[in-house]
Design a protein around this motif. Structure first.
Motif, PDB file in Angstrom:
ATOM      1  N   HIS A 165      -1.987 -20.880   3.368  1.00  0.00           N
ATOM      2  CA  HIS A 165      -0.714 -20.182   3.255  1.00  0.00           C
ATOM      3  C   HIS A 165       0.426 -21.029   3.811  1.00  0.00           C
ATOM      4  N   VAL A 166       0.184 -21.693   4.935  1.00  0.00           N
ATOM      5  CA  VAL A 166       1.223 -22.555   5.521  1.00  0.00           C
ATOM      6  C   VAL A 166       1.571 -23.694   4.562  1.00  0.00           C
ATOM      7  N   VAL A 167       0.534 -24.328   3.996  1.00  0.00           N
ATOM      8  CA  VAL A 167       0.765 -25.430   3.053  1.00  0.00           C
ATOM      9  C   VAL A 167       1.541 -24.937   1.840  1.00  0.00           C
ATOM     10  N   PHE A 168       1.201 -23.750   1.343  1.00  0.00           N
ATOM     11  CA  PHE A 168       1.917 -23.212   0.185  1.00  0.00           C
ATOM     12  C   PHE A 168       3.396 -22.995   0.502  1.00  0.00           C
ATOM     13  N   TYR A 169       3.703 -22.491   1.687  1.00  0.00           N
ATOM     14  CA  TYR A 169       5.110 -22.288   2.037  1.00  0.00           C
ATOM     15  C   TYR A 169       5.845 -23.621   2.160  1.00  0.00           C
ATOM     16  N   VAL A 170       5.168 -24.630   2.693  1.00  0.00           N
ATOM     17  CA  VAL A 170       5.779 -25.970   2.746  1.00  0.00           C
ATOM     18  C   VAL A 170       6.077 -26.460   1.331  1.00  0.00           C
ATOM     19  N   ILE A 171       5.144 -26.250   0.417  1.00  0.00           N
ATOM     20  CA  ILE A 171       5.321 -26.668  -0.975  1.00  0.00           C
ATOM     21  C   ILE A 171       6.453 -25.884  -1.635  1.00  0.00           C
ATOM     22  N   LEU A 172       6.430 -24.555  -1.485  1.00  0.00           N
ATOM     23  CA  LEU A 172       7.396 -23.694  -2.160  1.00  0.00           C
ATOM     24  C   LEU A 172       8.822 -23.913  -1.667  1.00  0.00           C
ATOM     25  N   LEU A 173       8.959 -24.374  -0.429  1.00  0.00           N
ATOM     26  CA  LEU A 173      10.283 -24.721   0.092  1.00  0.00           C
ATOM     27  C   LEU A 173      10.595 -26.195  -0.139  1.00  0.00           C
ATOM     28  N   GLY A 174       9.605 -27.046   0.117  1.00  0.00           N
ATOM     29  CA  GLY A 174       9.844 -28.486   0.056  1.00  0.00           C
ATOM     30  C   GLY A 174      10.076 -29.018  -1.346  1.00  0.00           C
TER      31      GLY A 174
ATOM     32  N   GLY B  32      16.941 -29.736 -17.041  1.00  0.00           N
ATOM     33  CA  GLY B  32      17.862 -28.717 -16.532  1.00  0.00           C
ATOM     34  C   GLY B  32      17.157 -27.389 -16.300  1.00  0.00           C
ATOM     35  N   LEU B  33      16.264 -27.017 -17.224  1.00  0.00           N
ATOM     36  CA  LEU B  33      15.488 -25.798 -17.049  1.00  0.00           C
ATOM     37  C   LEU B  33      14.539 -25.935 -15.852  1.00  0.00           C
ATOM     38  N   HIS B  34      13.959 -27.115 -15.706  1.00  0.00           N
ATOM     39  CA  HIS B  34      13.070 -27.397 -14.569  1.00  0.00           C
ATOM     40  C   HIS B  34      13.816 -27.200 -13.248  1.00  0.00           C
ATOM     41  N   LYS B  35      15.043 -27.698 -13.174  1.00  0.00           N
ATOM     42  CA  LYS B  35      15.835 -27.540 -11.954  1.00  0.00           C
ATOM     43  C   LYS B  35      16.184 -26.074 -11.718  1.00  0.00           C
ATOM     44  N   SER B  36      16.510 -25.356 -12.784  1.00  0.00           N
ATOM     45  CA  SER B  36      16.869 -23.940 -12.651  1.00  0.00           C
ATOM     46  C   SER B  36      15.688 -23.135 -12.122  1.00  0.00           C
ATOM     47  N   ILE B  37      14.512 -23.392 -12.666  1.00  0.00           N
ATOM     48  CA  ILE B  37      13.321 -22.681 -12.205  1.00  0.00           C
ATOM     49  C   ILE B  37      13.008 -23.051 -10.757  1.00  0.00           C
ATOM     50  N   GLY B  38      13.193 -24.322 -10.405  1.00  0.00           N
ATOM     51  CA  GLY B  38      12.940 -24.752  -9.035  1.00  0.00           C
ATOM     52  C   GLY B  38      13.822 -24.018  -8.037  1.00  0.00           C
ATOM     53  N   ILE B  39      15.106 -23.875  -8.341  1.00  0.00           N
ATOM     54  CA  ILE B  39      16.013 -23.149  -7.447  1.00  0.00           C
ATOM     55  C   ILE B  39      15.628 -21.675  -7.391  1.00  0.00           C
ATOM     56  N   THR B  40      15.202 -21.126  -8.519  1.00  0.00           N
ATOM     57  CA  THR B  40      14.746 -19.737  -8.543  1.00  0.00           C
ATOM     58  C   THR B  40      13.541 -19.548  -7.631  1.00  0.00           C
ATOM     59  N   VAL B  41      12.600 -20.503  -7.682  1.00  0.00           N
ATOM     60  CA  VAL B  41      11.425 -20.455  -6.804  1.00  0.00           C
ATOM     61  C   VAL B  41      11.863 -20.516  -5.337  1.00  0.00           C
ATOM     62  N   LEU B  42      12.825 -21.369  -5.026  1.00  0.00           N
ATOM     63  CA  LEU B  42      13.323 -21.477  -3.655  1.00  0.00           C
ATOM     64  C   LEU B  42      13.878 -20.140  -3.174  1.00  0.00           C
TER      65      LEU B  42
ATOM     66  N   PRO C 271      11.403 -27.528  -4.216  1.00  0.00           N
ATOM     67  CA  PRO C 271      12.771 -27.325  -4.728  1.00  0.00           C
ATOM     68  C   PRO C 271      13.845 -27.976  -3.874  1.00  0.00           C
ATOM     69  N   LEU C 272      13.644 -28.006  -2.546  1.00  0.00           N
ATOM     70  CA  LEU C 272      14.654 -28.641  -1.690  1.00  0.00           C
ATOM     71  C   LEU C 272      14.739 -30.141  -1.936  1.00  0.00           C
TER      72      LEU C 272
END
Length: 202
Positions: free
Chosen positions: A101-110, A57-67, A112-113
């Motif tokens: 940078h492009v790969v990082f944005y794909v990761i940071l969005l992909g 649950g904490l993992h999911k919360s942090i993931g949404i925060t990152v998103l 948590p989504l």
């Protein structure tokens, strides 16, 4: 300059030698949350099933925060352009920096989504809904009308996507850190100083 338009702010920031304070704060906060979430994932996947719910649950919360923070960071990048790379960088290094940078944005969005989608596609979502930090209910993606077999297939697909993106994240983080150390310790330029102003040599 609080009343300046985004275009004016972007033009002014283009002459900076470091990232803005907001961009630096977002960078390090997101980086810290990603590392915490990696540690949590390694931790709870080795626990018995019933013991996984709390840290998951904490993992999911942090993931949404990152998103959410990533969306803020992307918005900020459009209004405050990043400082230029040092002139000493070779063309392939500039290309590699942009690609990373492009790969990082794909990761940071992909990441948590796909995690959000995987959770939403669970047939047990009603029993284990996502509640951010145990306080704020987070909505489920609209999969509840699908039959059990379709849900199971989607959950598997999103889970595989999440795992693949995690592997890409491990590799990209390692490359990013090694490249930063190379610039600081071998090339002795100001690449790291753009995000850590205290390390600037000029």
């Amino acid at each position: 300059m609080t009343g300046a338009s985004p275009s004016i702010r972007g033009a002014l920031s283009s002459g900076r030698s470091t990232y803005s304070a907001v961009a630096i704060a977002l960078h390090w906060l997101i980086a810290a949350l990603i590392l915490i979430n990696i540690g949590l994932a390694w931790y709870f996947t080795n626990l018995p099933k019933l013991a996984q719910f709390g840290p998951a649950g904490l993992h999911k919360s942090i993931g949404i925060t990152v998103l959410l923070l990533t969306l803020v960071r992307i918005g900020w990048r459009f209004t405050a352009r990043p400082p230029p790379l040092p002139d000493s960088l070779r063309p392939w290094e500039r290309w590699a920096a942009k690609a990373t940078h492009v790969v990082f944005y794909v990761i940071l969005l992909g990441l948590p989504l796909s995690g959000w989608a995987m959770t939403s596609a669970s047939s047990h979502y009603a029993l284990h809904p996502t509640v951010l930090y145990g306080v704020l209910p987070w909505p489920q993606l609209p999969f509840s009308h699908l039959d059990r077999d379709t849900l199971d297939g989607l959950r598997k697909l999103f889970g595989q996507t999440h795992s693949l993106l995690a592997l890409v994240a491990y590799f990209t983080i390692a490359v990013h850190v090694l490249a930063a150390l190379k610039h600081q310790l071998i090339d002795r330029d100001d690449v790291m100083g753009r995000m850590l102003p205290l390390l600037r040599r000029k």
